[in-house]
Scaffold this active site. Structure first.
Site, PDB file in Angstrom:
ATOM      1  CB  CYS A 111      -0.943   0.012   1.201  1.00  0.00           C
ATOM      2  SG  CYS A 111      -0.089  -0.040   2.785  1.00  0.00           S
ATOM      3  CG  PHE A 158       9.589 -20.315  11.503  1.00  0.00           C
ATOM      4  CD1 PHE A 158       9.726 -20.787  10.207  1.00  0.00           C
ATOM      5  CD2 PHE A 158      10.011 -19.021  11.786  1.00  0.00           C
ATOM      6  CE1 PHE A 158      10.293 -19.995   9.212  1.00  0.00           C
ATOM      7  CE2 PHE A 158      10.580 -18.228  10.803  1.00  0.00           C
ATOM      8  CZ  PHE A 158      10.719 -18.717   9.509  1.00  0.00           C
ATOM      9  NE  ARG A 212       7.203 -24.328   9.536  1.00  0.00           N
ATOM     10  CZ  ARG A 212       8.210 -24.126   8.684  1.00  0.00           C
ATOM     11  NH1 ARG A 212       9.126 -25.073   8.529  1.00  0.00           N
ATOM     12  NH2 ARG A 212       8.307 -23.003   8.005  1.00  0.00           N
TER      13      ARG A 212
END
Length: 290
Positions: A122, A263, A265
């Site tokens: 933007c 992250f 995981r």
């Protein structure tokens, strides 16, 4: 509703033991189509999305932009009949790609020329973006609970199992609202990660669940500013993503007191890892070693 997946024929190329192989096979791809959003009969926004749950998507978009607050603010959301004229027959037809939303309180709405700020391209600086979000949100984020990090990993494993379109195409993102026990309340998929988030928040708005103070948002993608903004607008105290977080997402979460986890995981055996960017106090680390 349009198709969610489509079929295609493609060439496959592989290298095995230094030798080159080529073949052909059929495969599935995720459908991407435009949705033209009209507000009270006037053009508002055009978004590329995976068809499906469009009413939730629009409610999420309008709430994230501060244009509606509650379910009662929307009288009707419907596909426009005769939105497109067929070149062959000359007759009007419904493509299910144009939707008009009628609001109950038009005084809530800014001028139609207003531009959205939720794109990462933007051009406004971080402080301006954060200030704009602060002015629109009605909620503050709770600090009254903490959650075991293993609950986030359990939710991440569950989300993987519920990504049906991704399993077929590998080409969509997913978002889920998760309660503090790790139960997935709702899961939505879309080619746009912000669309998937809009769909789950739109679902919550239609179910009168806002603000979402006792759950967290889990996304299968990275966390950019627009996702942190949408979470804050819905009162969500914790945002967890499978990939990384952008610098502006970190700044936004820090400013508003949101816990941002990246992250995230999860392994099948229950193990896993995550990085906590901001406000780690919502993660219960009392049993942590090291």
């Amino acid at each position: 509703m349009g198709r969610v997946t489509d079929s295609t024929r493609l060439r496959t190329v592989r290298v095995r033991d230094g030798r080159l192989y080529a073949g052909r096979k059929g495969d599935h791809v995720a459908v991407e189509e435009p949705l033209d959003i009209r507000l009270n009969g006037r053009a508002l926004s055009l978004t590329m999305r995976t068809p499906g749950h469009d009413v939730e998507l629009i409610h999420g978009v309008l709430h994230g932009e501060g244009l509606v607050r509650d379910r009662e603010d929307v009288i009707e959301a419907r596909y426009c009949d005769g939105a497109v004229v067929d070149d062959g027959s000359g007759f009007a037809r419904n493509t299910y790609n144009v939707m008009d939303v009628t609001t109950a309180r038009p005084q809530l709405l800014p001028p139609a020329t207003r531009s959205f700020i939720t794109t990462s391209a933007c051009g406004v600086c971080g402080s301006e973006s954060i200030d704009a979000v602060r002015q629109k949100s009605r909620y503050t984020l709770l600090h009254s609970w903490s959650v075991d990090p293993r609950t986030l990993l359990t939710a991440a494993r569950s989300l993987t199992g519920q990504q049906e379109v991704f399993a077929r195409t590998g080409g969509v993102h997913a978002a889920a609202l998760v309660d503090l026990e790790g139960n997935l309340l709702v899961v939505r998929e879309d080619v746009g990660r912000h669309n998937a988030v809009d769909k789950v928040i739109g679902w919550a708005l239609l179910e009168d669940r806002l603000p979402l103070r006792d759950c967290f948002l889990l996304v299968s993608s990275r966390a950019g500013f627009e996702i942190a903004q949408k979470a804050y607008m819905a009162g969500i105290p914790l945002l967890a993503c499978v990939s990384a977080a952008s610098s502006l997402a970190v700044d936004t979460a820090e400013e508003f007191g949101m816990t941002l986890v990246g992250f995230t995981r999860a392994a099948e055996d229950g193990d896993g890892r995550m990085n906590v960017y901001t406000h780690p106090e919502r993660l219960d680390l009392s049993a942590a070693e090291g």
